[in-house]
Write a protein that holds these residues in place. Structure first.
Motif, short mmCIF file in Angstrom:
data_model
loop_
_atom_site.label_atom_id
_atom_site.label_comp_id
_atom_site.label_asym_id
_atom_site.label_seq_id
_atom_site.Cartn_x
_atom_site.Cartn_y
_atom_site.Cartn_z
N ILE A 137 14.53 0.52 -7.13
CA ILE A 137 13.37 -0.33 -6.85
C ILE A 137 12.88 -1.00 -8.13
N ASP A 138 12.77 -0.24 -9.19
CA ASP A 138 12.32 -0.77 -10.48
C ASP A 138 13.50 -1.36 -11.26
N PRO A 139 13.24 -2.37 -12.09
CA PRO A 139 14.31 -2.95 -12.93
C PRO A 139 14.59 -2.09 -14.16
N VAL A 140 15.16 -0.93 -13.94
CA VAL A 140 15.48 -0.02 -15.03
C VAL A 140 16.99 0.04 -15.22
N PRO A 141 17.46 0.35 -16.43
CA PRO A 141 18.91 0.46 -16.64
C PRO A 141 19.50 1.62 -15.83
N GLY A 142 20.81 1.61 -15.70
CA GLY A 142 21.50 2.71 -15.06
C GLY A 142 21.74 2.54 -13.57
N ILE B 292 0.83 -1.20 0.00
CA ILE B 292 0.00 0.00 0.00
C ILE B 292 0.87 1.26 0.00
N GLY B 293 2.06 1.15 0.58
CA GLY B 293 2.96 2.30 0.60
C GLY B 293 3.36 2.74 -0.79
N ARG B 294 3.55 1.79 -1.69
CA ARG B 294 3.91 2.15 -3.07
C ARG B 294 2.74 2.84 -3.77
N THR B 295 1.54 2.36 -3.54
CA THR B 295 0.37 2.99 -4.14
C THR B 295 0.20 4.42 -3.64
N LEU B 296 0.34 4.61 -2.34
CA LEU B 296 0.23 5.96 -1.78
C LEU B 296 1.33 6.87 -2.31
N ALA C 250 9.12 7.30 -8.36
CA ALA C 250 10.07 6.19 -8.35
C ALA C 250 9.81 5.24 -7.19
N LEU C 251 9.45 5.79 -6.02
CA LEU C 251 9.14 4.94 -4.87
C LEU C 251 7.89 4.09 -5.11
N GLY C 252 7.03 4.51 -6.04
CA GLY C 252 5.85 3.73 -6.37
C GLY C 252 6.10 2.53 -7.25
N ALA C 253 7.32 2.41 -7.81
CA ALA C 253 7.72 1.26 -8.65
C ALA C 253 6.72 0.96 -9.75
N PRO C 254 6.37 1.93 -10.61
CA PRO C 254 5.37 1.66 -11.65
C PRO C 254 5.87 0.69 -12.72
#
Length: 343
Positions: free
Chosen positions: A230-235, A91-95, A140-144
């Motif tokens: 948090i997200d699997p993004v490059p860099g 729920i923390g990511r959604t908020l 970014a903290l929401g990890a979309p």
């Protein structure tokens, strides 16, 4: 009244008719305060700016409002898909994404901050810091990206999920997410905004003004997203380098803020001076004083948010180190038990 004035595209809409009223020549571009039904326009002159006006002078930018609704709606749709499958999503990511991230974006582009952002440079600077730092960090903290990869239909070789993976693995994204590039864009972008013709163009063009808002969020996202990891993004880089990159941005905000405060040439001077020749001149501060305040806001807010982000990254690093230590302890205990059983 001459027909050319009635049909002038720069004139605001009259409240009860389809005709256009001429704008006083001394007034620069101002926000159009709108509601959905009916469409009305306020007077081009704003009342004295106070903290209360931030929460009472609301305006809707149609493009940015639709973008906000779509982004928040798609995210909530993804969360609903996971829940229907019985999967958990914090729920923390959604908020963080919907309430803090998109909520801050809507607040910065629709509240009194937006209404006065072309009237006072200091108010624009508050908007700048929200869009460039608070919004990207919360998104970014929401990890979309993680949410999208878990909910989009298709596989790794076909369908929307494959398209997203193709974008993430593309050369363009690899270059744009390369840490030195993201750091350079994040540092150079505000200098280019305030010390070129870009900001003047944003004051005279609604389209450029909207794109400036989007640009601030995108550049901030390119910088913050890989650092959080948090997200699997490059860099993404190792923890010490993440902390180093954040630390390098701290003197940049201070230097840019001091430069703006000491700048003799006024930023957007022609626009702001013109506003002071009209009715708002009775309450508007001098352009130089407002620019001093804007530089101080950039200096202080940039350092405060940067230090908070530095503390967040350091805390994450400590937690990851503790988890890694716990995993290593379990591995060594398992090896020790195996050796004991063999004996």
């Amino acid at each position: 009244m001459p027909e050319s004035q009635l049909l002038s595209p720069r004139a605001p809409l009259c409240r009860y008719s389809g005709l256009r009223a001429p704008r006083p020549p001394h007034v620069g571009r101002s926000k159009v305060h709108t509601v959905l039904l009916p469409l009305v326009a306020s007077a081009p002159d704003l009342p004295r700016f106070t903290l209360e006006r931030v929460f009472t002078e609301w305006s809707l930018d149609p493009f940015l409002f639709v973008a906000t609704v779509w982004a928040a709606g798609l995210y909530l749709w993804g969360v609903a898909v996971l829940r229907r499958r019985g999967d958990h999503w914090p729920i923390g990511r959604t908020l963080s994404f919907v309430v803090v991230g998109m909520g801050a974006f809507f607040f910065a582009t629709s509240s009194g901050i937006s209404a006065y952002d072309t009237t006072l440079l200091s108010v624009h600077m508050v908007q700048h810091m929200i869009l460039a730092m608070v919004v990207p960090l919360a998104l970014a903290l929401g990890a979309p990206v993680t949410l999208a990869l878990r909910t989009l239909p298709g596989t790794s070789t076909r369908g929307p999920r494959h398209w997203l993976l193709a974008v993430l693995h593309s050369k363009v994204v690899a270059v744009l997410s390369f840490p030195p590039v993201t750091l350079g864009l994040y540092i150079v972008s505000p200098w280019a905004l305030y010390f070129s013709g870009w900001y003047d163009a944003a004051l005279s063009s609604a389209y450029v003004h909207e794109m400036m808002h989007v640009h601030l969020v995108l550049v901030g996202s390119l910088f913050f997203w890989p650092l959080l990891g948090i997200d699997p993004v490059p860099g993404r880089v190792a923890w010490p380098f993440r902390l180093l990159m954040v630390f390098l941005t701290l003197p940049f905000h201070a230097f840019l803020g001091v430069t703006i405060m000491a700048q003799k040439e006024l930023i957007g001077g022609a626009h702001y001076e013109a506003l002071r020749e009209g009715p708002m001149g009775a309450w508007l501060p001098s352009v130089a004083d407002d620019q001093q305040l804007a530089g101080g806001i950039l200096w202080a807010a940039g350092d405060v948010v940067g230090l908070i982000f530095f503390a967040v990254l350091f805390t994450q690093w400590v937690r990851d180190s503790m988890k890694e230590a716990a995993r290593e302890d379990r591995r060594l205990d398992l090896l020790e038990r195996r050796d004991t059983m063999r004996e």
